[in-house]
Design a protein around this motif. Structure first.
Motif, short mmCIF file in Angstrom:
data_model
loop_
_atom_site.label_atom_id
_atom_site.label_comp_id
_atom_site.label_asym_id
_atom_site.label_seq_id
_atom_site.Cartn_x
_atom_site.Cartn_y
_atom_site.Cartn_z
N ASP A 231 0.82 -1.21 0.00
CA ASP A 231 0.00 0.00 0.00
C ASP A 231 0.85 1.26 0.00
N LYS A 232 1.95 1.24 0.76
CA LYS A 232 2.83 2.40 0.89
C LYS A 232 3.54 2.71 -0.42
N LYS A 233 3.98 1.67 -1.12
CA LYS A 233 4.78 1.87 -2.34
C LYS A 233 3.94 2.02 -3.60
N LEU A 234 2.64 1.77 -3.50
CA LEU A 234 1.76 1.89 -4.67
C LEU A 234 0.61 2.84 -4.35
N PRO A 235 0.85 4.15 -4.39
CA PRO A 235 -0.17 5.12 -3.99
C PRO A 235 -1.41 5.09 -4.87
N LYS A 236 -1.32 4.59 -6.09
CA LYS A 236 -2.47 4.54 -6.98
C LYS A 236 -3.27 3.24 -6.86
N GLY A 297 1.76 11.52 6.24
CA GLY A 297 2.54 12.51 5.53
C GLY A 297 2.04 13.93 5.78
N SER A 298 2.72 14.89 5.15
CA SER A 298 2.36 16.30 5.33
C SER A 298 1.19 16.67 4.44
N PHE A 299 0.71 17.93 4.60
CA PHE A 299 -0.43 18.41 3.83
C PHE A 299 -0.15 18.36 2.33
N PHE A 300 1.10 18.69 1.94
CA PHE A 300 1.44 18.73 0.52
C PHE A 300 1.93 17.39 -0.01
N ASN A 301 2.11 16.44 0.89
CA ASN A 301 2.60 15.13 0.46
C ASN A 301 1.85 14.04 1.23
N LYS A 302 0.52 14.15 1.20
CA LYS A 302 -0.33 13.26 1.98
C LYS A 302 -0.65 12.00 1.18
N GLN A 303 -0.65 10.86 1.87
CA GLN A 303 -1.02 9.59 1.23
C GLN A 303 -2.03 8.89 2.12
N TYR A 304 -3.06 8.35 1.50
CA TYR A 304 -4.09 7.61 2.24
C TYR A 304 -3.78 6.12 2.18
N LEU A 305 -3.71 5.51 3.37
CA LEU A 305 -3.39 4.09 3.49
C LEU A 305 -4.55 3.35 4.12
#
Length: 350
Positions: A231-236, A297-305
Motif C-alpha cells: 500500500d505504501k509503495k503503490l499510492p495509486k 505525511g504532510s499536507f502537501f505530500n499526503k497519502q491515504y493508506l
C-alpha cells in the motif's frame, strides 16, 4: 535472518534410489491434484484462485519431475528433502536446477551424440550380451534431461501471476496473484490481492505493481506487514483484500520434522498399519480486509493508506480415509483445533 534460519545442504534428507524418487514424485503430484480438487468442492477458494493455485502446483510438479530425470542415474548427487516443517525439496535444489539449465548448451556439448550413444547401447546389449554401464545410463538420462526440461517452467523463488479483472467487484475491480518458495520454511506460498486503481489505468501501472510485489512480498511475513508495504509503495493502488495460502507441510515417509501428524504417519508406516504411500498435506489460509483509510505525511505530500482487519487464520488437513482414522485415534485434540474436520481425499495407490 538469524544464523539458525540459514538453510544448507546438510539441513535435508537424501533420496537415494530411483524407487524413492518415483514414490516421492507420486506423493507430491497426488497431493496437489487432490488439494486443488478439494479446494473447489469445499469452496475454500473461488474459481479464479483455484485456477492460479493449480497453475503454480503444475510448475512445482514439473520441477519435481525434472529432479527425477536429473538424478536418475547420478551416483554422486542426490535430491534433498528439507528437514524442517516442510516435506518438500530444500530450496537450494530449485536454485541448482535453475542454474544448471542456464548452462544447458555448455553441458550438452560435453555429452555424446544421441545416435552414437544408441549404437553403443545396441552393441553392449545385443553383441556383447552385457548390461549397459551406469555411466552410459547417466549420459542417456542427462541427454533426456537437457532435451526435455525447460528452464521457464521451473518453480522459482518468486513467480508473478497476471492481473485479472474480477467478475464480482465487491472486493475490488482487479485481482493479482503471486507465489513464492520461502527459503526459511522451504514451502510454497500463494498470495492474492484484490484492489481498485485510483486515477490510473491498469496498462500504465501494471509493471510498477509487479515490481513492488516482487520487492516487498516475495517471502513469508505477516499479512499486515505485507499489505502496508504494498500500500505504501503503490499510492495509486487501493487494496481491498489480501489472502495468503501456505501449501504445506507435506507429511509423508520422507518428512523428518517434529510435527504430530508426521510422527503419527511415520509410526503407522513403521508398524505396517499404513502403506508407505500414506501422506497428509496441511494448508493454512490467512486473510485481511480493508475497513477504512488513514492519512500519512504532510499536507502537501499526503497519502491515504488502508486500515486492515484480520480474519482468524484457517487451518486444514487433507488426507485419505484410513489415515483420518489413525489421526483420530492418536491426536484428536489437534484435529479439533482445525477450522473444519480433516478433509478426505482419495488414497494414493502405488
Amino acid at each position: 535472518m538469524s544464523i539458525n534460519q540459514i538453510q544448507t545442504p546438510l539441513d535435508s534428507a537424501v533420496l537415494e534410489t530411483k524407487e524413492q524418487y518415483k514414490v516421492y514424485y507420486k506423493i507430491v503430484a497426488h497431493a496437489f491434484d487432490s488439494l486443488v480438487e478439494s479446494l473447489s468442492k469445499k469452496q475454500i477458494c473461488n474459481e479464479m484462485e483455484i485456477l492460479f493455485i493449480s497453475q503454480y502446483a503444475e510448475l512445482l510438479s514439473y520441477s519435481l519431475e525434472a529432479f527425477r530425470i536429473k538424478y536418475l542415474f547420478d551416483d554422486e548427487e542426490k535430491m534433498r528433502i528439507d528437514l524442517t516443517e516442510s516435506g518438500f525439496p530444500n530450496f537450494l535444489e530449485f536454485r541448482y536446477l535453475y542454474n544448471d539449465l542456464a548452462l544447458k548448451h555448455e553441458h550438452v556439448s560435453k555429452l555424446p551424440k544421441v545416435e552414437d550413444l544408441k549404437t553403443q547401447f545396441l552393441e553392449t546389449l545385443l553383441k556383447d550380451k552385457e548390461e549397459v554401464s551406469d555411466f552410459k545410463l547417466h549420459q542417456a538420462a542427462s541427454i533426456v534431461y537437457y532435451a526435455s526440461v525447460e528452464q521457464k517452467y521451473i518453480f522459482k523463488k518468486f513467480i508473478q501471476g497476471k492481473i485479472t479483472r474480477n467478475k464480482d467487484v465487491t472486493n475490488g475491480e482487479y485481482m493479482v496473484s503471486w507465489s513464492f518458495y520461502d527459503v526459511v520454511h522451504n514451502r510454497p506460498f500463494v498470495c492474492f490481492m484484490y484492489f481498485d486503481l485510483y486515477k490510473e489505468t491498469l496498462e500504465s501501472y501494471t509493471q510498477q505493481i509487479y515490481e513492488v510485489i516482487e520487492s516487498v512480498a516475495d517471502r513469508n511475513m505477516s499479512l499486515d506487514m505485507m499489505a502496508y508495504a504494498i500500500d505504501k509503495k503503490l499510492p495509486k493502488v487501493l487494496p481491498k483484500k489480501l489472502r495468503k495460502i501456505d501449501l504445506g507441510p507435506l507429511h509423508n515417509v520422507f518428512a523428518k520434522d517434529e510435527l504430530e501428524i508426521t510422527h503419527v504417519i511415520l509410526k503407522g508406516i513403521i508398524n505396517k498399519t499404513l502403506d508407505i504411500s500414506a501422506y497428509a498435506i496441511s494448508m493454512r489460509l490467512e486473510e485481511i480486509n480493508s475497513t477504512d483509510t488513514f492519512s500519512e505525511g504532510s499536507f502537501f505530500n499526503k497519502q491515504y493508506l488502508q486500515i486492515w482487519e484480520s480474519k482468524k487464520p484457517q487451518s486444514y488437513v487433507f488426507t485419505s480415509h484410513r489415515i483420518l482414522q489413525v489421526l483420530h485415534d492418536n491426536i484428536p485434540e489437534f484435529l479439533n483445533s482445525l477450522t473444519q474436520a480433516p478433509i478426505e481425499i482419495p488414497a494414493l495407490k502405488l
